[in-house]
Design a protein around this motif. Structure first.
Motif, PDB file in Angstrom:
ATOM      1  N   THR A  32       0.833  -1.199   0.000  1.00  0.00           N
ATOM      2  CA  THR A  32       0.000   0.000   0.000  1.00  0.00           C
ATOM      3  C   THR A  32       0.871   1.253   0.000  1.00  0.00           C
ATOM      4  N   SER A  33       1.879   1.275   0.855  1.00  0.00           N
ATOM      5  CA  SER A  33       2.790   2.422   0.909  1.00  0.00           C
ATOM      6  C   SER A  33       3.542   2.589  -0.405  1.00  0.00           C
ATOM      7  N   LEU A  34       3.931   1.483  -1.002  1.00  0.00           N
ATOM      8  CA  LEU A  34       4.627   1.520  -2.281  1.00  0.00           C
ATOM      9  C   LEU A  34       3.751   2.142  -3.362  1.00  0.00           C
ATOM     10  N   PHE A  35       2.481   1.749  -3.414  1.00  0.00           N
ATOM     11  CA  PHE A  35       1.591   2.269  -4.449  1.00  0.00           C
ATOM     12  C   PHE A  35       1.211   3.730  -4.207  1.00  0.00           C
ATOM     13  N   VAL A  36       1.068   4.141  -2.949  1.00  0.00           N
ATOM     14  CA  VAL A  36       0.809   5.556  -2.661  1.00  0.00           C
ATOM     15  C   VAL A  36       2.007   6.389  -3.101  1.00  0.00           C
ATOM     16  N   THR A  37       3.201   5.909  -2.812  1.00  0.00           N
ATOM     17  CA  THR A  37       4.418   6.607  -3.223  1.00  0.00           C
ATOM     18  C   THR A  37       4.541   6.641  -4.741  1.00  0.00           C
ATOM     19  N   LEU A  38       4.187   5.548  -5.400  1.00  0.00           N
ATOM     20  CA  LEU A  38       4.228   5.501  -6.859  1.00  0.00           C
ATOM     21  C   LEU A  38       3.261   6.516  -7.463  1.00  0.00           C
ATOM     22  N   GLY A  39       2.054   6.612  -6.927  1.00  0.00           N
ATOM     23  CA  GLY A  39       1.088   7.597  -7.409  1.00  0.00           C
ATOM     24  C   GLY A  39       1.582   9.017  -7.209  1.00  0.00           C
ATOM     25  N   ALA A  40       2.203   9.271  -6.060  1.00  0.00           N
ATOM     26  CA  ALA A  40       2.760  10.601  -5.791  1.00  0.00           C
ATOM     27  C   ALA A  40       3.914  10.906  -6.739  1.00  0.00           C
ATOM     28  N   PHE A  41       4.766   9.917  -6.988  1.00  0.00           N
ATOM     29  CA  PHE A  41       5.901  10.091  -7.887  1.00  0.00           C
ATOM     30  C   PHE A  41       5.423  10.393  -9.307  1.00  0.00           C
ATOM     31  N   LEU A  42       4.428   9.635  -9.772  1.00  0.00           N
ATOM     32  CA  LEU A  42       3.914   9.857 -11.119  1.00  0.00           C
ATOM     33  C   LEU A  42       3.263  11.224 -11.258  1.00  0.00           C
ATOM     34  N   ASP A  43       2.566  11.675 -10.203  1.00  0.00           N
ATOM     35  CA  ASP A  43       1.932  12.989 -10.276  1.00  0.00           C
ATOM     36  C   ASP A  43       2.957  14.112 -10.207  1.00  0.00           C
ATOM     37  N   SER A  44       4.071  13.880  -9.522  1.00  0.00           N
ATOM     38  CA  SER A  44       5.112  14.909  -9.437  1.00  0.00           C
ATOM     39  C   SER A  44       5.662  15.270 -10.805  1.00  0.00           C
TER      40      SER A  44
END
Length: 116
Positions: A32-44
């Motif tokens: 879950t933490s990995l996917f939240v971070t991935l979503g944040a990274f992609l939006d950045s």
């Protein structure tokens, strides 16, 4: 066709999560933490907004959308209010979902009993 694209995107996220869970020693919390971070990274880098245009609502269902919302709100508020707007903007888009999760979690914990 948009329904198919939405299903395929959300299904791919779920498939990746299941593959990670089955083949590594990571827990669901780690994934879950990995996917939240991935979503944040992609939006950045502006990529998650392109995914939303291509795949529609299927991008807003998985947990990656939460990371997108956190960063999206923070960056928008930072452009308006400067560096101090980062924290305020982060929670402006996600506060209603966080409060709903806490309230419903509390209500359901009163109604249902966990199994051993």
């Amino acid at each position: 066709m948009i329904f198919l694209y939405s299903f395929l995107f959300a299904g791919t996220i779920c498939l990746l999560g299941q593959i990670i869970l089955d083949n590594t020693k990571l827990t669901p919390g780690h994934v879950t933490s990995l996917f939240v971070t991935l979503g944040a990274f992609l939006d950045s880098f502006g990529l998650y907004d392109k995914f939303i245009k291509w795949f529609g609502a299927g991008t807003l269902v998985p947990i990656t959308s939460f990371g997108h919302s956190l960063i999206h709100g923070a960056l928008d508020k930072a452009h308006q209010s400067g560096i101090l707007g980062l924290l305020g903007g982060m929670f402006s888009l996600t506060s209603s979902g966080i409060v709903a999760a806490i309230v419903f979690g509390f209500i359901f914990s009163l109604i249902f009993k966990p199994k051993d």
